[in-house]
Design an enzyme around this catalytic site. Structure first.
Site, PDB file in Angstrom:
ATOM      1  N   ARG A  76       2.796   6.859  27.175  1.00  0.00           N
ATOM      2  CA  ARG A  76       1.521   6.499  27.786  1.00  0.00           C
ATOM      3  C   ARG A  76       1.046   7.649  28.676  1.00  0.00           C
ATOM      4  O   ARG A  76       1.862   8.407  29.214  1.00  0.00           O
ATOM      5  CB  ARG A  76       1.669   5.238  28.635  1.00  0.00           C
ATOM      6  N   LYS A  80       7.045   1.029  32.139  1.00  0.00           N
ATOM      7  CA  LYS A  80       6.699  -0.134  32.955  1.00  0.00           C
ATOM      8  C   LYS A  80       7.945  -0.667  33.648  1.00  0.00           C
ATOM      9  O   LYS A  80       9.015  -0.732  33.049  1.00  0.00           O
ATOM     10  CB  LYS A  80       6.071  -1.216  32.076  1.00  0.00           C
ATOM     11  N   HIS A 113      -4.758   5.365  24.833  1.00  0.00           N
ATOM     12  CA  HIS A 113      -3.584   5.004  24.027  1.00  0.00           C
ATOM     13  C   HIS A 113      -3.690   5.430  22.560  1.00  0.00           C
ATOM     14  O   HIS A 113      -2.769   5.182  21.786  1.00  0.00           O
ATOM     15  CB  HIS A 113      -3.376   3.483  24.064  1.00  0.00           C
ATOM     16  N   ARG A 137      -0.849   7.405  21.212  1.00  0.00           N
ATOM     17  CA  ARG A 137       0.344   6.540  21.194  1.00  0.00           C
ATOM     18  C   ARG A 137       0.324   5.649  19.951  1.00  0.00           C
ATOM     19  O   ARG A 137       1.327   5.510  19.250  1.00  0.00           O
ATOM     20  CB  ARG A 137       0.363   5.718  22.480  1.00  0.00           C
ATOM     21  N   HIS A 148       8.863  -0.602  24.306  1.00  0.00           N
ATOM     22  CA  HIS A 148       8.437  -1.996  24.228  1.00  0.00           C
ATOM     23  C   HIS A 148       9.624  -2.914  24.492  1.00  0.00           C
ATOM     24  O   HIS A 148      10.674  -2.766  23.873  1.00  0.00           O
ATOM     25  CB  HIS A 148       7.876  -2.324  22.833  1.00  0.00           C
ATOM     26  N   TYR A 182       1.943  -2.494  14.863  1.00  0.00           N
ATOM     27  CA  TYR A 182       1.661  -1.244  14.153  1.00  0.00           C
ATOM     28  C   TYR A 182       1.968  -1.342  12.664  1.00  0.00           C
ATOM     29  O   TYR A 182       1.421  -0.584  11.874  1.00  0.00           O
ATOM     30  CB  TYR A 182       2.445  -0.087  14.790  1.00  0.00           C
TER      31      TYR A 182
END
Length: 295
Positions: free
Chosen positions: A146, A170, A241, A244, A267, A276
């Site tokens: 990111r 995150k 994004h 990404r 993730h 995806y």
């Protein structure tokens, strides 16, 4: 309520290590929530019940909130009430029976490989900021990180000999992402030659710097991506994004393992990565419709 909200925001910042952008989103949701409760003359957290939350959701829906926004809002207030109950600010959790609305997850826009190459080749390598921009674009596409993660990278996070970069995602979760030969060469030149020219008299370990020797902001990188996309004649709607999304889709299209891609993207839930695979399938369908004689 104001005091409990502030305590909760401190908790998610210190204990969960969430970014300032995420905390800002939580703060905005809780401000909307508190404003609605005040309009309803609800002055104490234990006076909130399921009906008052449903009324709040109805109010937000009537004022144009999407199903996705409502889902995020419910997630925020659910986490807040769980905190209040756990820390004994409240005697109950009124969100227990509140259901999260389902919404169709929009497939992300993805660049074709030739579009990515055009974007990467746009910065002027003869200029120090152009070389820096090319290095950042190469790193974003090579790792799928990111933009918010890119601006946090420090010199010691990059290991060019072993060929990996440490990324803090995150919740400040650390992951190791491999680097390819191309991006390693750009990083090597940037670190040895370009960065010292940007650094000037500033003392910082941050990898990517602006022309004043200060760490780059998210907004500055996003502006750079948009400007280079225009120069590359890319007409698709880009977001911070996009590279990404393109990284993940191109890996999966070429047979990469889903769990390996999940690990590289950071993730926590594989269902996010599976999105995806749907992008890849939609590309296959598009090609089939375009080229098959009986489509």
């Amino acid at each position: 309520m104001d005091t409990i909200i502030e305590e909760y925001l401190k908790f998610i910042q210190l204990e969960k290590g969430l970014s300032s952008n995420t905390i800002g989103a939580y703060r905005r949701d809780l401000k909307k929530y508190n404003t609605f409760l005040e309009l309803q003359k609800i002055s104490h957290i234990d006076f909130i019940d399921r009906a008052s939350i449903q009324q709040c959701l109805g109010y937000l829906h009537d004022n144009g909130a999407s199903a996705k926004s409502l889902a995020r809002f419910i997630s925020t207030i659910r986490s807040f009430h769980q905190f209040a109950l756990r820390e004994k600010y409240a005697a109950k959790d009124p969100t227990v029976l509140i259901e999260t609305p389902k919404y169709d997850r929009k497939l992300p826009d993805v660049l074709e490989i030739n579009e990515v190459l055009a974007l990467l080749e746009t910065p002027n390598l003869a200029k120090i900021n152009g070389y820096r921009d090319r290095t950042m674009l190469e790193l974003l596409y090579a790792t799928g990180m990111r933009v918010s993660e890119l601006i946090q990278i420090e010199l010691e996070d990059v290991n060019l000999i072993m060929g990996f970069v440490k990324v803090f995602g995150k919740g400040n979760k650390e992951r190791i992402v491999p680097l390819g030969d191309t991006v390693i060469e750009y990083l090597k030149t940037y670190i040895e030659t370009i960065r010292p020219q940007l650094l000037k008299k500033t003392v910082t370990n941050t990898l990517f710097l602006n022309m004043h020797g200060k760490p780059l902001s998210r907004q500055a990188i996003w502006k750079m991506i948009k400007q280079n996309a225009i120069k590359a004649n890319i007409t698709k709607s880009l977001t911070p994004h996009t590279l990404r999304h393109s990284f993940a889709t191109h890996l999966l299209e070429n047979g990469a393992d889903l769990r390996a891609v999940q690990e590289m993207l950071g993730h926590s839930d594989i269902s996010t990565t599976q999105l995806y695979t749907h992008v890849s399938k939609s590309q296959i369908r598009k090609m089939y419709n375009e080229f098959h004689p009986r489509a």
